[in-house]
Design a protein around this motif. Sequence first.
Motif, PDB file in Angstrom:
ATOM      1  N   ARG A  10     -29.461  11.517  27.351  1.00 46.57           N
ATOM      2  CA  ARG A  10     -28.432  11.558  26.334  1.00 46.57           C
ATOM      3  C   ARG A  10     -28.969  12.288  25.121  1.00 46.57           C
ATOM      4  O   ARG A  10     -29.981  11.917  24.545  1.00 46.57           O
ATOM      5  CB  ARG A  10     -28.021  10.150  25.929  1.00 46.57           C
ATOM      6  CG  ARG A  10     -27.248   9.445  27.028  1.00 46.57           C
ATOM      7  CD  ARG A  10     -25.861  10.013  27.179  1.00 46.57           C
ATOM      8  NE  ARG A  10     -25.227   9.469  28.358  1.00 46.57           N
ATOM      9  CZ  ARG A  10     -24.008   9.779  28.736  1.00 46.57           C
ATOM     10  NH1 ARG A  10     -23.297  10.643  28.063  1.00 46.57           N
ATOM     11  NH2 ARG A  10     -23.489   9.249  29.813  1.00 46.57           N
ATOM     12  N   ALA A  13     -26.809  11.941  20.392  1.00 50.61           N
ATOM     13  CA  ALA A  13     -26.081  10.676  20.267  1.00 50.61           C
ATOM     14  C   ALA A  13     -25.669  10.474  18.820  1.00 50.61           C
ATOM     15  O   ALA A  13     -26.443  10.731  17.903  1.00 50.61           O
ATOM     16  CB  ALA A  13     -26.956   9.511  20.709  1.00 50.61           C
ATOM     17  N   PRO A  16     -25.500   5.064  15.180  1.00 51.62           N
ATOM     18  CA  PRO A  16     -24.925   3.814  15.707  1.00 51.62           C
ATOM     19  C   PRO A  16     -23.718   3.335  14.931  1.00 51.62           C
ATOM     20  O   PRO A  16     -22.864   2.666  15.492  1.00 51.62           O
ATOM     21  CB  PRO A  16     -26.099   2.835  15.567  1.00 51.62           C
ATOM     22  CG  PRO A  16     -27.325   3.688  15.552  1.00 51.62           C
ATOM     23  CD  PRO A  16     -26.920   4.958  14.866  1.00 51.62           C
ATOM     24  N   THR A  67     -15.352   6.473  31.707  1.00 52.23           N
ATOM     25  CA  THR A  67     -16.693   6.404  31.134  1.00 52.23           C
ATOM     26  C   THR A  67     -17.678   5.747  32.094  1.00 52.23           C
ATOM     27  O   THR A  67     -18.863   6.103  32.120  1.00 52.23           O
ATOM     28  CB  THR A  67     -16.669   5.635  29.803  1.00 52.23           C
ATOM     29  OG1 THR A  67     -16.001   4.378  29.983  1.00 52.23           O
ATOM     30  CG2 THR A  67     -15.955   6.430  28.732  1.00 52.23           C
ATOM     31  N   CYS A 109     -17.167  14.184  26.460  1.00 49.14           N
ATOM     32  CA  CYS A 109     -18.383  13.831  25.718  1.00 49.14           C
ATOM     33  C   CYS A 109     -19.626  14.029  26.575  1.00 49.14           C
ATOM     34  O   CYS A 109     -20.696  14.339  26.057  1.00 49.14           O
ATOM     35  CB  CYS A 109     -18.299  12.379  25.246  1.00 49.14           C
ATOM     36  SG  CYS A 109     -16.922  12.046  24.134  1.00 49.14           S
ATOM     37  N   ARG A 205     -26.683   2.520  29.105  1.00 49.82           N
ATOM     38  CA  ARG A 205     -26.721   3.217  27.830  1.00 49.82           C
ATOM     39  C   ARG A 205     -25.663   4.320  27.780  1.00 49.82           C
ATOM     40  O   ARG A 205     -25.004   4.517  26.759  1.00 49.82           O
ATOM     41  CB  ARG A 205     -28.111   3.804  27.593  1.00 49.82           C
ATOM     42  CG  ARG A 205     -29.200   2.762  27.353  1.00 49.82           C
ATOM     43  CD  ARG A 205     -30.583   3.372  27.479  1.00 49.82           C
ATOM     44  NE  ARG A 205     -30.790   4.381  26.454  1.00 49.82           N
ATOM     45  CZ  ARG A 205     -31.289   4.128  25.244  1.00 49.82           C
ATOM     46  NH1 ARG A 205     -31.624   2.887  24.919  1.00 49.82           N
ATOM     47  NH2 ARG A 205     -31.454   5.091  24.382  1.00 49.82           N
ATOM     48  N   GLY A 206     -25.523   5.036  28.898  1.00 48.98           N
ATOM     49  CA  GLY A 206     -24.520   6.096  28.932  1.00 48.98           C
ATOM     50  C   GLY A 206     -23.106   5.559  28.825  1.00 48.98           C
ATOM     51  O   GLY A 206     -22.274   6.098  28.090  1.00 48.98           O
ATOM     52  N   GLN A 208     -22.183   2.676  27.497  1.00 48.48           N
ATOM     53  CA  GLN A 208     -21.980   2.142  26.149  1.00 48.48           C
ATOM     54  C   GLN A 208     -21.727   3.253  25.147  1.00 48.48           C
ATOM     55  O   GLN A 208     -20.821   3.168  24.307  1.00 48.48           O
ATOM     56  CB  GLN A 208     -23.207   1.327  25.739  1.00 48.48           C
ATOM     57  CG  GLN A 208     -23.097   0.699  24.351  1.00 48.48           C
ATOM     58  CD  GLN A 208     -24.345  -0.099  23.981  1.00 48.48           C
ATOM     59  OE1 GLN A 208     -25.362  -0.010  24.661  1.00 48.48           O
ATOM     60  NE2 GLN A 208     -24.265  -0.859  22.918  1.00 48.48           N
ATOM     61  N   HIS A 209     -22.518   4.324  25.236  1.00 47.11           N
ATOM     62  CA  HIS A 209     -22.353   5.446  24.304  1.00 47.11           C
ATOM     63  C   HIS A 209     -20.972   6.070  24.451  1.00 47.11           C
ATOM     64  O   HIS A 209     -20.241   6.257  23.480  1.00 47.11           O
ATOM     65  CB  HIS A 209     -23.445   6.486  24.565  1.00 47.11           C
ATOM     66  CG  HIS A 209     -23.222   7.782  23.840  1.00 47.11           C
ATOM     67  ND1 HIS A 209     -22.416   8.785  24.362  1.00 47.11           N
ATOM     68  CD2 HIS A 209     -23.671   8.232  22.652  1.00 47.11           C
ATOM     69  CE1 HIS A 209     -22.400   9.795  23.518  1.00 47.11           C
ATOM     70  NE2 HIS A 209     -23.149   9.489  22.478  1.00 47.11           N
ATOM     71  N   ASP A 210     -20.591   6.412  25.706  1.00 40.46           N
ATOM     72  CA  ASP A 210     -19.324   7.116  25.921  1.00 40.46           C
ATOM     73  C   ASP A 210     -18.131   6.237  25.559  1.00 40.46           C
ATOM     74  O   ASP A 210     -17.150   6.708  24.978  1.00 40.46           O
ATOM     75  CB  ASP A 210     -19.208   7.568  27.379  1.00 40.46           C
ATOM     76  CG  ASP A 210     -20.084   8.764  27.688  1.00 40.46           C
ATOM     77  OD1 ASP A 210     -20.614   9.365  26.731  1.00 40.46           O
ATOM     78  OD2 ASP A 210     -20.251   9.089  28.875  1.00 40.46           O
ATOM     79  N   HIS A 213     -17.980   5.741  21.711  1.00 41.80           N
ATOM     80  CA  HIS A 213     -17.680   7.009  21.053  1.00 41.80           C
ATOM     81  C   HIS A 213     -16.239   7.440  21.336  1.00 41.80           C
ATOM     82  O   HIS A 213     -15.479   7.737  20.417  1.00 41.80           O
ATOM     83  CB  HIS A 213     -18.664   8.071  21.547  1.00 41.80           C
ATOM     84  CG  HIS A 213     -18.556   9.374  20.833  1.00 41.80           C
ATOM     85  ND1 HIS A 213     -19.002   9.555  19.547  1.00 41.80           N
ATOM     86  CD2 HIS A 213     -18.050  10.575  21.217  1.00 41.80           C
ATOM     87  CE1 HIS A 213     -18.792  10.799  19.165  1.00 41.80           C
ATOM     88  NE2 HIS A 213     -18.210  11.441  20.156  1.00 41.80           N
TER      89      HIS A 213
END
Length: 330
Positions: A10, A13, A16, A67, A109, A205-206, A208-210, A213
């Motif tokens: 990632r 990013a 947060p 996602t 994303c 992690r991916g 959660q990020h996508d 976001h």
Amino acid sequence: MSAAEAPVPRTLAPPPFWPLLLLGAAVLPGVLVFALGRWGDVPAVQAWRTVCLAVTVQALPFLVLGTALSGAINAFVPESVFRRVLPRRPALAVPVAGVAGVVLPGCECASVPVAGSLISRGVTPAAAFAFLLSAPAVNPVVLTATAIAFPGNPAMVLARLLASLATAVVMGWLWLRFGRAEWLRPVARHTGHRAGHSRWDEFRRGFQHDFLHAGGFLVVGAMAAATFNVTVPGSVLDTFSTSPWLSVLFLAALAVLLAVCSEADAFLAASLTGFPPVARLAFMVVGPMVDLKLIALQAGTFGRAFAVRFSAATAVVAVACSTLAGGVLL
């Protein structure tokens, strides 16, 4: 595990607090409505709340699915798979990479870092850019959401598929013909899986990020659509909606500004009932390929010179392909 099999790290990013700011901005109007008491009973406020919640609730399952699939591909599918299935000739690799987006779901994303990783491992940039544009626009999740948002209208789904694929392939070929190496910042090579992170950790992690976001942009986009439907006078809408060209350009520009996730844009487009089908098609084709967050991601990954030229050209080609496909099918 070789470097070619390592999942895409990632990059870029957001801070947060960025998703929290977006979600906070989305929640604040609702809190104010209830805090003001009787103003919540005003018909305009009730209509705004209904549209906002309807768009968000309809789109949320597709956002979660999209996602999750994007995170799984990022964590578990080696990028070497893409390189092995692409033809050696760049002109043939471009349409193959574009069609690959139909069966490989992912949100916009994630498409930028994936394209950067493909380039760093030897995939021709033109093919990587075709995949970058097609994957978030024509994948099964997006097409299914489009079919649900426009029930009984398979022509809209077909038009979106064809216009998006055509845009991706044309842009890949344009890069082959006119692209310059000096416009493209060298993409850093990834040397392997990040120490201490399992594939499941990369997936978590991916995802959660996508989700955070894209979810923030979804809620803000739903608020914008609701505000647009409730507050903009009918006379203003008539100025754009009654003109085929103005309506297409207006909704194309709106798609760039709203920056809505591709898994959710069909529901927003369906809510813009005052506009002709071709204009709403342009909204769905332009959005996953050119919006504010994508321009920022492209500038950070490939450089500002690339992002400015590529985004401008993509917007023009996307509008032209949408108009052509919509004129024939809708």
